[in-house]
Design an enzyme around this catalytic site. Sequence first.
Site, PDB file in Angstrom:
ATOM      1  CG  ASP A 144      -0.403   6.028  -2.109  1.00 57.92           C
ATOM      2  OD1 ASP A 144      -1.043   5.213  -2.811  1.00 57.92           O
ATOM      3  OD2 ASP A 144      -0.948   6.907  -1.420  1.00 57.92           O
ATOM      4  CG  ASP A 174      -2.006   0.998   1.226  1.00 53.92           C
ATOM      5  OD1 ASP A 174      -2.120   1.732   0.226  1.00 53.92           O
ATOM      6  OD2 ASP A 174      -2.753   1.081   2.217  1.00 53.92           O
TER       7      ASP A 174
HETATM    8  C1  LIG Z   1      -8.675   0.235   2.484  1.00 50.56           C
HETATM    9  C2  LIG Z   1      -7.938   1.250   1.673  1.00 50.56           C
HETATM   10  C3  LIG Z   1      -8.260   2.640   2.156  1.00 50.56           C
HETATM   11  C4  LIG Z   1      -6.456   0.935   1.665  1.00 50.56           C
HETATM   12  C5  LIG Z   1      -5.634   1.659   0.637  1.00 50.56           C
HETATM   13  O1  LIG Z   1      -5.116   2.722   0.854  1.00 50.56           O
HETATM   14  C6  LIG Z   1      -5.382   1.043  -0.666  1.00 50.56           C
HETATM   15  O2  LIG Z   1      -5.809  -0.076  -0.912  1.00 50.56           O
HETATM   16  O3  LIG Z   1      -4.686   1.673  -1.478  1.00 50.56           O
HETATM   17 MG   LIG Z   2      -3.464   3.155  -0.496  1.00 46.91          MG
END
Ligand SMILES: CC(C)CC(=O)C(=O)O
Ligand SMILES: [Mg+2]
Length: 358
Positions: A250, A246
């Site tokens: 990003d 995750d």
């Molecule tokens: C459950 C989501 C808010 C988690 C997330 O940030 C994602 O899957 O990118």
């Molecule tokens: Mg995320």
Amino acid sequence: MSKVLVLPGDGIGPEIVNEAVKVLNVAKEKFGLEVELDEALVGGAAVDAEGDPLPESTLAKARAADAILFGSIGGPKWDAIERDKRPERGLLRLRSSLGLFANLRPAILFPQLAEASSLKPEVVSGLDILIVRELTGGIYFGQPRGIKEENGERVGFNTYVYSESEMRRIAKVAFELAMKRDKRVLSVDKANVLEVTELWKEVVTEEAKNYPEIELSHMYVDNAAMQLVRAPKQFDVIVTGNLFGDILSDEAAMLTGSIGMLPSASLDENRKGLYEPCHGSAPDIAGQGIANPLATIMSLAMLMRYSLERGDVADAIEAAVESVLDKGLRTADIHTEGTRKVGTEEMGSAVAEALANA
Ligand SMILES: CC(C)CC(=O)C(=O)O
Ligand SMILES: [Mg+2]
Ligand SMILES: NC(=O)C1=CN([C@@H]2O[C@H](COP(=O)(O)OP(=O)(O)OC[C@H]3O[C@@H](n4cnc5c(N)ncnc54)[C@H](O)[C@@H]3O)[C@@H](O)[C@H]2O)C=CC1
């Protein structure tokens, strides 16, 4: 007839999904696709309407669909409500209920966007990384979890747990995908501190024996985070757990110019999938018509490729995106000098038109 369920969600979700549906309708027409569209509530929108971020009726439609096109969920309005009713829990439940354990997040830099990345063009040009994130286990799902009172103060706790079979199946996905790419896999862990990832490293190494052509390497997550901004082109496929994936995805998004450029596919054992941009509901820009819809449109391309097995349609959608970037159209997040700033709708319409005229 393939069934695609559309779940717009909250914040910018409905705005960006609208544009992807526009492109989908053009694709249907142009390629004669037999696709039936349905829509349902999820996230905060579903909490407001039905008191549940994943109503039974939405889950039933999701189970019946061949693929799901998802926008984004969440927002400050629902941050303080009962934990099980929060939008994010609805998405976690959806991923888990459908067994969508394999999350593919490709970070590709379009040459047209080299200037939009916050890194120097020479660091990112030609970037093509695939992050394979485990999506239905790890610390996002482990029990026990909660906040309790202990010795007169509050204590928060979560459980980071993975079974060997969960580790093995995601490693397998990463190796299979790498076989179709540069045959290099980096497994990211924190094995110097966390037992669960010590086992992760062991299991991934064992599984690699079934893929003698793959060059497997390992890195601790802190170093991986640093290497991603130092020299990201050293990577081909990165496989990691739910939490690290995750965060690293990003980070990788920014290499491509914007979080608004990163699509994703979340697949089960049979390639049924949920397709969503990697970003969230962006409450800070929701309702302004300025969100970048390209991550969602490219998620639609992944839907075509993986769940509908129409690689030709996926290629055409991606080519349409490139041609729009070639024309110099940019949403605010990827706008640079000498290009034309457009809103969400204009960007979506331009891609739809480019696809229609291809
Ligand atoms: C459950 C989501 C808010 C988690 C997330 O940030 C994602 O899957 O990118
Ligand atoms: Mg995320
Ligand atoms: N899969 C999902 O639905 C996800 C939902 N969320 C939820 O979204 C809400 C907001 O979370 P944040 O941490 O702010 O992350 P976010 O990804 O929503 O936004 C982070 C920053 O990126 C910008 N951004 C995101 N998408 C963009 C796009 N398409 N075009 C242009 N700019 C864009 C936003 O404006 C913001 O400045 C929270 O409720 C969170 O839980 C967060 C991540 C994933």
